[in-house]
Design a protein around this motif. Structure first.
Motif, PDB file in Angstrom:
ATOM      1  N   UNK A  11      41.067  47.871  48.214  1.00 54.59           N
ATOM      2  CA  UNK A  11      41.117  49.315  48.402  1.00 54.59           C
ATOM      3  C   UNK A  11      42.543  49.683  48.794  1.00 54.59           C
ATOM      4  N   UNK A  12      43.153  50.569  48.013  1.00 55.88           N
ATOM      5  CA  UNK A  12      44.527  51.006  48.251  1.00 55.88           C
ATOM      6  C   UNK A  12      44.512  52.525  48.331  1.00 55.88           C
ATOM      7  N   UNK A  13      44.866  53.051  49.488  1.00 51.39           N
ATOM      8  CA  UNK A  13      44.893  54.502  49.705  1.00 51.39           C
ATOM      9  C   UNK A  13      43.565  55.146  49.329  1.00 51.39           C
ATOM     10  N   UNK A  14      42.479  54.498  49.685  1.00 53.79           N
ATOM     11  CA  UNK A  14      41.147  55.043  49.434  1.00 53.79           C
ATOM     12  C   UNK A  14      40.632  54.860  48.021  1.00 53.79           C
ATOM     13  N   UNK A  15      41.387  54.159  47.175  1.00 55.60           N
ATOM     14  CA  UNK A  15      40.981  53.946  45.793  1.00 55.60           C
ATOM     15  C   UNK A  15      40.769  52.453  45.548  1.00 55.60           C
ATOM     16  N   UNK A  16      39.718  52.111  44.806  1.00 53.25           N
ATOM     17  CA  UNK A  16      39.432  50.713  44.477  1.00 53.25           C
ATOM     18  C   UNK A  16      40.285  50.310  43.279  1.00 53.25           C
ATOM     19  N   UNK A  17      40.988  49.188  43.420  1.00 51.16           N
ATOM     20  CA  UNK A  17      41.845  48.692  42.354  1.00 51.16           C
ATOM     21  C   UNK A  17      41.714  47.173  42.233  1.00 51.16           C
ATOM     22  N   UNK A  18      41.943  46.678  41.028  1.00 48.43           N
ATOM     23  CA  UNK A  18      42.050  45.245  40.802  1.00 48.43           C
ATOM     24  C   UNK A  18      43.538  44.922  40.796  1.00 48.43           C
ATOM     25  N   UNK A  19      43.902  43.904  41.577  1.00 45.26           N
ATOM     26  CA  UNK A  19      45.290  43.462  41.608  1.00 45.26           C
ATOM     27  C   UNK A  19      45.330  41.958  41.364  1.00 45.26           C
ATOM     28  N   UNK A  20      46.455  41.511  40.895  1.00 40.84           N
ATOM     29  CA  UNK A  20      46.663  40.081  40.719  1.00 40.84           C
ATOM     30  C   UNK A  20      47.311  39.501  41.957  1.00 40.84           C
ATOM     31  N   UNK A  21      46.823  38.352  42.361  1.00 39.22           N
ATOM     32  CA  UNK A  21      47.386  37.646  43.509  1.00 39.22           C
ATOM     33  C   UNK A  21      47.671  36.202  43.090  1.00 39.22           C
ATOM     34  N   UNK A  22      48.731  35.648  43.598  1.00 40.65           N
ATOM     35  CA  UNK A  22      49.021  34.250  43.333  1.00 40.65           C
ATOM     36  C   UNK A  22      49.790  34.036  42.044  1.00 40.65           C
ATOM     37  N   UNK A  23      50.063  32.794  41.772  1.00 36.05           N
ATOM     38  CA  UNK A  23      50.905  32.409  40.651  1.00 36.05           C
ATOM     39  C   UNK A  23      50.297  32.774  39.299  1.00 36.05           C
ATOM     40  N   UNK A  24      48.972  32.741  39.172  1.00 39.32           N
ATOM     41  CA  UNK A  24      48.332  33.060  37.896  1.00 39.32           C
ATOM     42  C   UNK A  24      48.521  34.510  37.498  1.00 39.32           C
ATOM     43  N   UNK A  25      48.842  35.361  38.444  1.00 39.25           N
ATOM     44  CA  UNK A  25      48.929  36.795  38.161  1.00 39.25           C
ATOM     45  C   UNK A  25      50.362  37.327  38.182  1.00 39.25           C
ATOM     46  N   UNK A  26      51.353  36.453  38.236  1.00 41.15           N
ATOM     47  CA  UNK A  26      52.743  36.886  38.351  1.00 41.15           C
ATOM     48  C   UNK A  26      53.148  37.805  37.206  1.00 41.15           C
ATOM     49  N   UNK A  27      52.749  37.497  35.992  1.00 41.24           N
ATOM     50  CA  UNK A  27      53.132  38.301  34.837  1.00 41.24           C
ATOM     51  C   UNK A  27      52.286  39.557  34.664  1.00 41.24           C
ATOM     52  N   UNK A  28      51.249  39.728  35.470  1.00 39.32           N
ATOM     53  CA  UNK A  28      50.351  40.863  35.300  1.00 39.32           C
ATOM     54  C   UNK A  28      51.045  42.163  35.701  1.00 39.32           C
ATOM     55  N   UNK A  29      51.521  42.245  36.944  1.00 36.81           N
ATOM     56  CA  UNK A  29      52.365  43.336  37.404  1.00 36.81           C
ATOM     57  C   UNK A  29      51.797  44.738  37.354  1.00 36.81           C
TER      58      UNK A  29
END
Length: 88
Positions: A11-29
């Motif tokens: 949850x970011x600023x009251x909004x649900x979001x999918x984010x990448x964490x860790x080395x597998x998600x570096x290129x996701x951005x």
């Protein structure tokens, strides 16, 4: 289909979001904004996503006809595949 490692719902600023964490998600951005139903489906999905199981869960949780729920689940799973947060 399953969630790719390193993608989490936050949850970011009251909004649900999918984010990448860790080395597998570096290129996701990027952040993927989720409405309430999509975020709920993400939370329900275990390591192996099954459209039929998610459809039944959606019908049980929300006031929606099974055919509509099945269509919506297929659409969101396809969208998640397209943007690369799930894999076959």
């Amino acid at each position: 289909m399953k969630k790719k490692d390193g993608f989490v719902l936050r949850e970011v600023c009251g909004e649900k979001v999918i984010i990448g964490e860790g080395i597998d998600a570096v290129d996701f951005g990027k952040l993927i904004s989720m409405n309430e139903t999509a975020a709920w489906l993400w939370e329900q999905a275990d390591s192996e996503m099954d459209a039929e199981k998610l459809t039944k869960a959606l019908v049980g949780e929300y006031d929606v006809e099974e055919a509509v729920a099945a269509h919506d689940v297929r659409a969101i799973l396809e969208e998640w595949r397209r943007i690369g947060i799930v894999e076959d």
